[in-house]
Design an enzyme around this catalytic site. Sequence first.
Site, PDB file in Angstrom:
ATOM      1  CB  SER B 327      -0.927   0.004   1.210  1.00 42.13           C
ATOM      2  OG  SER B 327      -1.782  -1.107   1.142  1.00 42.13           O
ATOM      3  CG  HIS B 370     -12.713   0.805   2.677  1.00 46.56           C
ATOM      4  ND1 HIS B 370     -12.060  -0.264   2.075  1.00 46.56           N
ATOM      5  CD2 HIS B 370     -12.022   1.070   3.809  1.00 46.56           C
ATOM      6  CE1 HIS B 370     -11.009  -0.607   2.804  1.00 46.56           C
ATOM      7  NE2 HIS B 370     -10.973   0.179   3.871  1.00 46.56           N
ATOM      8  CB  CYS B 383     -10.208   1.907   0.096  1.00 48.11           C
ATOM      9  SG  CYS B 383     -11.360   1.085  -1.016  1.00 48.11           S
TER      10      CYS B 383
END
Lengths: 379, 647
Positions: B327, B370, B383
């Site tokens: 991420s 989400h 997300c």
Amino acid sequence: MSFLEYQIKTVPGGIRKILYLNWGLVLLLVAVASMGFLMLYSVAGGSLQPWAEPQMKRFAAGLLLMFAIAMVPIWFIRNMAGVAYGISVLLLLAVEFFGEVGMGAQRWIDIGPLRLQPSELMKITLVMMLAAYYDWLDTRKTSRPLWVLIPVALIAVPTALVLIQPNLGTALMLLMGGAAVMFAAGVSLWYFGAVAALGAGAIASLFTLRDTPWQFLHDYQYRRIDTFLDPTTDPLGAGYNIIQAQIALGSGGWSGKGFMQGTQSRLNFLPEKHTDFIFTTLAEEFGFIGAFSLMLLYGLIIFFCLASAIQSKDRFSQLLLIGIGCTFFFYLAVNLSMVMGMAPVVGVPLPFLSYGGSVMLVLMVAFGVVQSAHVHRPR
Amino acid sequence: MRRTARDTEANARKVSRRALFLGGAQAAFIAVLGARMRYMQVEEADKYRLLAEENRINIRLIPPARGLILDRGGRLIAGNQQNYRVVITREETGDVETVLAKLAEVIPLTPEMLDRTRKEMDRRSAFVPIVVADWLRWDDLAAVAVNAPALPGVNPEVGLSRRYPLVGDFAHVVGYVGPVSDADLAELEDPDPLLQIPKFQIGKIGVERWMETDLRGRSGTKRIEVNSVGRVMRELDRQEGVAGADIRLTIDADVQNFVQARLGEESAAAVVMDVANGDLIAVASAPSFDPNLFVRGISQTDYSALIENDHRPLANKSVQGAYPPGSTFKMVTALAALEAGAVTEQTTVHCPGYLEFGGRRFHCWKHGGHGTVALEEALKSSCDVYFYDIAQRAGIDRIAEMGRRLGLGVRHDLPMSAISEGVMPDKAWKRDRHKAEWRIGDTINASIGQGYVLASPLQLAVMTARIASGNAVSPRLVRAIGDREVPVGTIPPLGIAPQHLRAVQGAMVAVMNAQGGTAWASRIADEAMLFAGKTGTSQVRNISASERASGVIKNEQLPWNRRDHALFVGYAPATAPRYAVSVVVEHGGGGSAVAAPIARDAILRALSDGLPPLSAYPANQRTTIETQQKNMKLRKPEPTAAESSRA
């Protein structure tokens, strides 16, 4: 004519003999010996020990011995020649059985503080013996074969004994010293010519028979000869000494590197630098000037002996002086040829320069005899 | 036996004639000798003089003192230590065995040392000093000196050896020196003759290797006179060499030590970098090793232990390790989409917990999804589906272009070993590398830093610094070589629209400082040092559909080497960025739980003068942090002067 037939009256007596010594010769000997002390001091790295000081002491003792012998009448010496020769041969036999073997297979016996090499003594007594022999011999018989064989035997016995030590250099010198006396005594030149022809033939066959079934030296002996003829074939082995000695000699140049500045000797590149090869140090440090001066001094010493011989009217004195002069010459001729790479390395010292007791002693005895002949010469 | 007078006269004349002949022959021979002497000493003198010189003169090299390696504050990282040793010279010793026995009473000697000494002695000439023992203490040396009369031929000696006083802290960055190997010699085209000196040491890895030429200096020479067996008699003259240049790094040794200690025994790496000029403040890789072992010659046991350790202590993970960035890569995707005009800050995407594409289901990390998210919320809660979506709109080539602009997939040139280029994949790369067409699924994987994307901690720190500053800063490790400062050079702007940068920066602030942000727990409470960042958790295994159905296995239940990598990138202070940080903990689990706290400690340490002040931490964490700080194994403040002297 022998001494007993001279007017003994004219010979100086007692202490006055000293005035009749050949002082020029004494001076020459001191000069040459001093050069030796200087070189021994230098090769020790600027120290009187371990060589220069003992050598000086020996020379001083030698000088006294020389003066003492100079006082002895020459006819007494002639009468003792046979005895001296006999003792020398016995000593040679003694060392053969009881002697000690040192470096280079030289044999010696210890007599108290003295370490004597009988082979050195032999060089003088042989000459004395031959001179006495020819003094005794009717000159008309000189060249008769039987009377030639006797001196040949007198030479051959000690030469053989020395050769089996083995000491090739000394054997060669005995041979040449004896031959010189025989030559001077007037032995026919035909004999010498025959021997020379035989020798040349032997050397020729030595080489022509190489690598054939009839070769009479071992392969390793041939290789030694090769090394002598061209030392570069074995630069780190047998050729090393010769090469390094020549480098030392040559690098001295015209005037040398200066006293105690010889790099070859100070850095131990030179073999036997205080004994047989001491001349290389001299040549390195004092150059051509120094080396040639020494050769001139040697020449003068020989000249004194020969001139004295010619002046003398006594046959024994004449032959003895010639014999001693030649022996002295052979010492330096063999040594110098060897260090200059003109002869194989055979182990002959340079008189008065090389460190060593026997040679010094024997030479001083010899020059004592020379002085005696000079003092007691008939006038 | 009477002879007539005439007879005797005639005989005497004959003798005289022959004597004259002999004299003449002798004179001639002496003349020949004289001529020979003249030829050798006058004609050939130069030849023999040259030979005599060659005989006696040797040229020896004097090794120069190696340059020191210092940290940014001038603290010693690599120095030349006096190596106390005892040597024995056989020819001065006399009875070697007795002396060795006596020596063993004075200093500790093992039987192996004695054996080695005896063997060496048999091999070498009598005048060559042989090392009996080295790396002795000063006390031992003094003891030998005191007992000198009983130990003939034994001498204490001082040599110079490389020493790394900070032990493991800089093992990866600075590396170590070692003896020259045949491979080293083969590598060089024109090797310095110095390298032929026995026991000469050159840099093997790291700064020691890559700045070898600067550090080594130039050798001096001395001409010495030797005798026939090679013994040195005296020195004729000498030409001093040039000592190696001291190298000053950008790294702060204290910060480095703190970070290295903070990583502890984890298999991890962390990089702290100045966002303004690219100065690397800390480049840590754990676990580490003691480079001094290599200088002395590492034992087989020690070496095996290093090689067999599954945490790979010898690897320099901070620049060498290439990890899927997870991420932490999402800022790249976001910036690429924004710059392409494919999305704006306000563009929303609905996340039901997965994205269906081409019959395949790409999951979001959050099972329930989400809901509808825009950029800030998407980054803050990380997300995945949002980025799956916008990545398709931007296209992989734009993402890759942005990645390279931010320093990913690009080799940053530093004087360190095995620097990884990472992978920033695009269509051409895949065609080239895998001989296959790029697929949308690849883009979806790449959008969250998985799939083909690989980056080193260094590259992640560079990326973060560039996002924080808006400039294309490049990492810098060397501050000065000798007296010469290494210029920073002009830093061009990235050319990314400021409002796009601000949007991403704001989202990174939210990640840490907004309730519900993934790194909320690792926020900095001090407003002046506000922390902005992004967590990352990258999978090292495939999660099968069946596993997903029965519930994904928790990291703690997996064997260590199958667990996820924990990552974190960040910068502080968020208001006026000074430092960027990146942390990767191999198989550490989650980025927020494992990597982020480390990153916070590291950046706080860089921002403060000593240990991070407790006031910077949220009030409820201060007790835990205090205990943690107390338990950290930090280095004692200063190496002593004696240790660091260069002699």
